[in-house]
Design an enzyme around this catalytic site. Structure first.
Site, PDB file in Angstrom:
ATOM      1  CD  GLU A 194      -4.146  -0.059   2.484  1.00 25.41           C
ATOM      2  OE1 GLU A 194      -3.999  -1.242   2.065  1.00 25.41           O
ATOM      3  OE2 GLU A 194      -4.330   0.908   1.719  1.00 25.41           O
TER       4      GLU A 194
ATOM      5  CE1 TYR B 200      -2.061  -0.359  -2.583  1.00 25.17           C
ATOM      6  CE2 TYR B 200      -2.303  -2.040  -0.886  1.00 25.17           C
ATOM      7  CZ  TYR B 200      -2.541  -0.753  -1.350  1.00 25.17           C
ATOM      8  OH  TYR B 200      -3.272   0.120  -0.589  1.00 25.17           O
TER       9      TYR B 200
ATOM     10  N   PRO C 226     -24.151   9.484  10.034  1.00 25.26           N
ATOM     11  CG  PRO C 226     -22.455  10.490   8.776  1.00 25.26           C
ATOM     12  CD  PRO C 226     -23.812   9.865   8.655  1.00 25.26           C
TER      13      PRO C 226
ATOM     14  CD  GLN D 141     -17.095   1.366   1.611  1.00 23.71           C
ATOM     15  OE1 GLN D 141     -17.353   2.134   0.689  1.00 23.71           O
ATOM     16  NE2 GLN D 141     -16.461   0.225   1.420  1.00 23.71           N
ATOM     17  CE1 TYR D 142     -26.124   1.650   2.472  1.00 26.50           C
ATOM     18  CE2 TYR D 142     -25.031  -0.483   2.674  1.00 26.50           C
ATOM     19  CZ  TYR D 142     -25.881   0.377   1.990  1.00 26.50           C
ATOM     20  OH  TYR D 142     -26.478  -0.047   0.825  1.00 26.50           O
TER      21      TYR D 142
END
Length: 403
Positions: A136, A94, A280, A206-207
């Site tokens: 996070e 950040y 998903p 991403q999967y």
């Protein structure tokens, strides 16, 4: 932030609406010029398509519009935070982003970026970074507190590679250290990182996890992409198909994402998938079946034709053995055999299923291409479904804002 600074941020909203994407394009170009190592962390395919720049511009605009009460953005913060944790983004990143974002505001706005505006945006960014990093940190702590949980990149071995259709292949991924994995929530995704020789970079994508929760492995089911000018996302998918084989090792992060079945769900469920968006929802369906869910479950799926219909036999078997599970399938191209089996022709359209019982307060989960999601969402709302009970997963940077 002072009230004067909040007013200055609010005053920049019209500028962000007009020039937000110009600003974010400049920002990414600047950051990658000064910190080229970050290209290994950011998805360069989403950079190439412009989706990442647009998503960031939308996020910055939303923050500016709600600067007086940033707490209303908590759902967005969680969605972005889930992606960041999946990519192992940490607080130090950040600092780098903030430096280049503030410099970009000065360089793009020129004389309009007065010292007061720059100071206000510096405070605003630090406030947002603190909010994001704090959230996070909590997500990372949750990962480590799970049974068999971890954070960061972990090596996994491909235990099995199985074709599911003409385009989709499943990869069964086991920890390379011989350990166990943390059970995912049905609907979550994992990040996989590969080295792409074409770019000379490590890239992540991403999967969705297509298997049910367990401690032994994760299964992802990946679509082969076609075309001469594939972006990074397509390159990663095809790298898996063409060059990753059983016993090969890849890097994974722990499951993340908030497109999930609530553990206390107690109502009818409708699952609506387009193409590889089946993945998903398959995890959701199998989890419901394994737990003897008693409410009605309806599955609607659309794809081009039978050859690309992944998990078709498995789904047919579930429908045959479970009285509470119903299925409606649409193919763009149907055969006589398909018609006899009840397959509908054309794009998935809920209005073409006369027996469909759309209860307003049932739960509806949608996954597929963006245009597919938008159509199904608006059709459901038009049919009287409660917006708050419609959930969707958009692959890639979040650009849809429907709820």
């Amino acid at each position: 932030m002072t009230n004067e600074q909040k007013a200055l941020i609010t005053a920049t909203v019209p500028v962000l609406k007009e020039n937000g994407v110009l600003l974010t394009k400049h920002f990414y170009n600047r950051m990658f010029t000064h910190n080229p190592e970050l290209k290994n962390m950011f998805n360069m395919g989403n950079q190439q398509s412009g989706r990442q720049q647009t998503a960031l511009a939308m996020a910055v605009l939303a923050y500016a519009e709600n600067i007086a009460n940033p707490s209303v953005l908590i759902p967005v913060v969680d969605r972005i935070g889930q992606k960041h944790v999946s990519l192992d983004i940490r607080p130090e990143h950040y600092i780098i982003v903030g430096k280049h974002l503030i410099a970009s505001i000065q360089e793009v706005l020129g004389d309009a970026a007065t010292p007061e505006i720059v100071a206000a945006w510096t405070v605003a960014y630090n406030q947002l970074a603190g909010l994001m990093a704090g959230h996070e940190t909590n997500l990372y702590e949750q990962q480590t507190h799970k049974t068999n949980g971890w954070t960061g990149w972990r090596p996994f071995k491909v235990g099995k590679k199985t074709p599911e259709s003409a385009e989709i292949t499943s990869f069964y991924l086991y920890p390379a250290d011989g350990g166990k994995v943390a059970p995912h929530q049905p609907g979550q995704f994992i990040s996989i990182r590969l080295f792409l020789p074409q770019l000379n970079l490590k890239q992540a994508r991403q999967y969705s996890v297509s298997s049910t929760p367990g401690h032994e492995y994760y299964r992802i089911s990946v679509k082969r992409e076609k075309g001469a000018n594939l972006d990074t996302n397509g390159m990663i998918s095809n790298q898996l198909h063409d060059f990753i084989n059983e016993n090969d090792v890849v890097d994974l992060t722990a499951p993340a994402g908030n497109f999930t079945l609530a553990p206390d769900i107690d109502a009818p469920v409708t699952l609506i998938s387009g193409g590889v968006g089946i993945t998903p929802l398959l995890s959701m369906l199998n989890s419901l079946v394994e737990n003897d869910y008693t409410h009605p479950i309806t599955w609607l799926h659309g794809c081009r034709d039978q050859s690309v219909h992944a998990f078709r036999n498995q789904l047919n078997d579930i429908v045959k053995t479970k009285d509470n599970v119903k299925q409606h399938v649409f193919y763009n191209q149907v055969t006589d055999e398909n018609r006899e089996a009840g397959v509908l022709e054309g794009y998935l359209d809920i209005s073409k299923v006369p027996s469909l019982n759309l209860q307003p307060n049932a739960h509806y989960f949608i996954c597929g291409p963006s245009a597919f999601i938008q159509k199904q969402y608006h059709d459901l709302v038009g049919a009287g479904v409660n917006k708050q009970h419609i959930y969707f997963e958009e692959f890639g940077p979040q650009l849809l804002s429907l709820n």
